[in-house]
Design a protein around this motif. Structure first.
Motif, short mmCIF file in Angstrom:
data_model
loop_
_atom_site.label_atom_id
_atom_site.label_comp_id
_atom_site.label_asym_id
_atom_site.label_seq_id
_atom_site.Cartn_x
_atom_site.Cartn_y
_atom_site.Cartn_z
N ASP A 62 18.40 10.87 6.62
CA ASP A 62 17.53 11.00 7.79
C ASP A 62 16.10 11.32 7.38
OD1 ASP A 62 19.62 10.56 9.56
OD2 ASP A 62 20.10 12.69 9.75
N TYR A 63 15.88 11.46 6.04
CA TYR A 63 14.55 11.91 5.60
C TYR A 63 14.20 11.31 4.24
CZ TYR A 63 10.59 15.01 6.39
OH TYR A 63 9.33 15.51 6.68
N GLU A 64 13.83 10.04 4.27
CA GLU A 64 13.34 9.36 3.08
C GLU A 64 11.81 9.38 3.08
OE1 GLU A 64 15.55 7.58 0.38
OE2 GLU A 64 16.01 9.53 1.25
N ILE A 65 11.22 9.52 1.91
CA ILE A 65 9.77 9.71 1.79
C ILE A 65 9.18 8.62 0.91
CG2 ILE A 65 7.96 11.33 1.08
CD1 ILE A 65 10.45 13.43 1.19
N MET A 66 8.19 7.92 1.44
CA MET A 66 7.55 6.82 0.72
C MET A 66 6.04 6.95 0.85
SD MET A 66 8.37 2.74 1.19
CE MET A 66 8.07 2.79 2.97
N ASP A 67 5.33 7.01 -0.26
CA ASP A 67 3.87 7.16 -0.26
C ASP A 67 3.19 5.86 -0.68
OD1 ASP A 67 4.15 9.79 0.47
OD2 ASP A 67 3.92 10.58 -1.55
N LEU A 68 2.13 5.51 0.05
CA LEU A 68 1.32 4.33 -0.25
C LEU A 68 -0.14 4.67 -0.04
CD1 LEU A 68 3.94 3.08 1.78
CD2 LEU A 68 3.29 1.20 0.26
N LYS A 69 -1.01 3.68 -0.27
CA LYS A 69 -2.45 3.84 -0.04
C LYS A 69 -2.94 2.69 0.81
CE LYS A 69 -3.25 5.99 -4.61
NZ LYS A 69 -3.71 7.32 -4.20
N LEU A 70 -3.92 2.98 1.68
CA LEU A 70 -4.55 1.96 2.52
C LEU A 70 -5.97 1.73 2.04
CD1 LEU A 70 -3.43 3.06 6.11
CD2 LEU A 70 -2.26 1.53 4.51
N THR A 71 -6.38 0.48 2.00
CA THR A 71 -7.75 0.16 1.58
C THR A 71 -8.74 0.29 2.73
OG1 THR A 71 -7.34 -2.18 2.04
CG2 THR A 71 -6.93 -1.42 -0.21
N ASP A 72 -8.24 0.30 3.95
CA ASP A 72 -9.10 0.41 5.13
C ASP A 72 -8.91 1.78 5.77
OD1 ASP A 72 -10.55 0.16 7.43
OD2 ASP A 72 -9.45 -1.56 8.23
N ASP A 73 -9.90 2.65 5.62
CA ASP A 73 -9.80 4.00 6.18
C ASP A 73 -9.72 4.01 7.70
OD1 ASP A 73 -9.93 4.93 3.63
OD2 ASP A 73 -11.99 5.66 3.72
N ALA A 74 -10.18 2.95 8.33
CA ALA A 74 -10.19 2.90 9.79
C ALA A 74 -8.85 2.43 10.38
CB ALA A 74 -11.32 1.98 10.27
N TYR A 75 -7.98 1.92 9.52
CA TYR A 75 -6.69 1.44 10.02
C TYR A 75 -5.85 2.63 10.46
CZ TYR A 75 -2.72 -1.75 10.38
OH TYR A 75 -1.68 -2.52 10.85
N SER A 76 -5.38 2.63 11.70
CA SER A 76 -4.73 3.80 12.27
C SER A 76 -3.26 3.90 11.84
CB SER A 76 -4.81 3.78 13.80
OG SER A 76 -3.95 2.79 14.33
N PHE A 77 -2.78 5.13 11.79
CA PHE A 77 -1.39 5.35 11.47
C PHE A 77 -0.48 4.83 12.58
CE2 PHE A 77 -3.14 9.07 8.92
CZ PHE A 77 -3.04 8.40 7.72
N GLU A 78 -0.97 4.89 13.81
CA GLU A 78 -0.20 4.37 14.95
C GLU A 78 0.04 2.87 14.80
OE1 GLU A 78 -2.89 6.23 15.17
OE2 GLU A 78 -2.15 8.11 16.03
N ASP A 79 -1.01 2.13 14.41
CA ASP A 79 -0.86 0.69 14.21
C ASP A 79 0.06 0.41 13.03
OD1 ASP A 79 -2.49 0.12 16.34
OD2 ASP A 79 -4.30 -0.19 15.14
N ALA A 80 -0.03 1.22 12.00
CA ALA A 80 0.83 1.04 10.83
C ALA A 80 2.30 1.23 11.21
CB ALA A 80 0.43 2.01 9.73
N LYS A 81 2.58 2.22 12.03
CA LYS A 81 3.96 2.47 12.45
C LYS A 81 4.50 1.31 13.26
CE LYS A 81 6.84 6.16 14.44
NZ LYS A 81 7.62 5.41 15.41
N LYS A 82 3.70 0.79 14.18
CA LYS A 82 4.13 -0.36 14.98
C LYS A 82 4.39 -1.58 14.10
CE LYS A 82 1.62 1.05 19.16
NZ LYS A 82 0.50 0.70 20.08
N GLU A 83 3.54 -1.80 13.13
CA GLU A 83 3.69 -2.94 12.24
C GLU A 83 4.93 -2.80 11.36
OE1 GLU A 83 2.32 -6.69 10.62
OE2 GLU A 83 2.15 -5.60 12.51
N LEU A 84 5.18 -1.60 10.90
CA LEU A 84 6.38 -1.35 10.10
C LEU A 84 7.64 -1.56 10.92
CD1 LEU A 84 5.20 1.83 8.18
CD2 LEU A 84 5.74 -0.37 7.14
N GLU A 85 7.63 -1.09 12.15
CA GLU A 85 8.79 -1.26 13.03
C GLU A 85 9.03 -2.74 13.34
OE1 GLU A 85 8.59 2.99 15.46
OE2 GLU A 85 7.50 1.24 16.21
N ARG A 86 7.98 -3.53 13.31
CA ARG A 86 8.12 -4.97 13.57
C ARG A 86 8.90 -5.68 12.47
NH1 ARG A 86 5.67 -9.62 12.08
NH2 ARG A 86 4.16 -8.53 10.73
N VAL A 87 8.71 -5.27 11.23
CA VAL A 87 9.30 -6.01 10.11
C VAL A 87 10.55 -5.35 9.51
CG1 VAL A 87 7.06 -6.98 9.48
CG2 VAL A 87 7.84 -4.87 8.37
#
Length: 215
Positions: A62-87
């Motif tokens: 129930d608690y897996e941890i994955m770290d990454l980096k974003l090149t665009d500081d303006a890209y929101s975490f909310e949008d990232a979550k939606k995009e991850l849920e899509r794929v």
């Protein structure tokens, strides 16, 4: 560039996917997104991805941890979550996407839920884990076999009967300094009692040394 920590659940059939294969799997899935992830530089570029506290084969989580980096500081975490849920495929659920607050080196404990297919096993389980001495053989990182008292390693535990199952909730050392797999305890229990019901193990949380949830 900003750091991002993704917490997700790994369930059902995915428990049979090894950590190495999970790394490859996640890399392919993440490449299908439109998220501006950072890739390493040089001749052989690849997606930067880091898993904290790899999960043992056969465990759900129930608690897996994955770290990454974003090149665009303006890209929101909310949008990232939606995009991850899509794929993301079946059996993976995105819990959160946010900035990391703790370093991986701060991980000190992991909590597990072990469900046994015999509710009558609860008393024997509780009596065994209440002992002051549970000795077993454990191999160190240097390959040295040594005797360990697992009773001293248990941070906390509770045993309940839920329906027709005995359910153990246990917190054990985890991380770079020391790591105790709950299977060690279960093997020691089987050696003593000569009986161990079928069981399923789920990692439910990861903590720092103060037993604060790792985020």
């Amino acid at each position: 560039m900003k750091n991002v920590r993704i917490i997700y659940k790994k369930k059902s059939l995915l428990k049979f996917v090894s950590h190495l294969d999970m790394n490859r799997f996640m890399t392919r899935v993440l490449r299908r997104t439109d998220i501006p992830f950072w890739y390493t530089e040089g001749f052989n570029t690849h997606l930067y991805i880091n898993f904290a506290l790899p999960l043992s084969l056969g465990f759900e989580s129930d608690y897996e941890i994955m770290d990454l980096k974003l090149t665009d500081d303006a890209y929101s975490f909310e949008d990232a979550k939606k995009e991850l849920e899509r794929v993301m495929p079946e059996y993976i659920e995105i819990v959160s996407v946010a900035s990391p607050w703790m370093k991986n080196s701060e991980i000190a404990f992991a909590e597990f839920r072990v469900s046994f297919e015999d509710g009558n096993f609860a008393d024997a389980l509780n009596a065994f884990l209440s002992k002051t001495e549970i000795l077993t053989q454990k191999k160190s990182k240097k390959g040295v076999i040594k005797t360990v008292n697992l009773a001293e390693k248990i941070k906390s535990f509770s045993v309940d009967t839920i329906g027709d199952k005995a359910v153990l909730k246990i917190t054990l050392p985890a991380g770079s300094s020391e790591n105790i797999n709950p299977v060690l305890l279960l093997d020691a229990l089987k050696n003593e009692n000569e009986y161990l019901p079928d069981y399923d193990i789920t990692r439910t949380a990861v903590y720092n040394n103060n037993l604060e949830l790792f985020v």
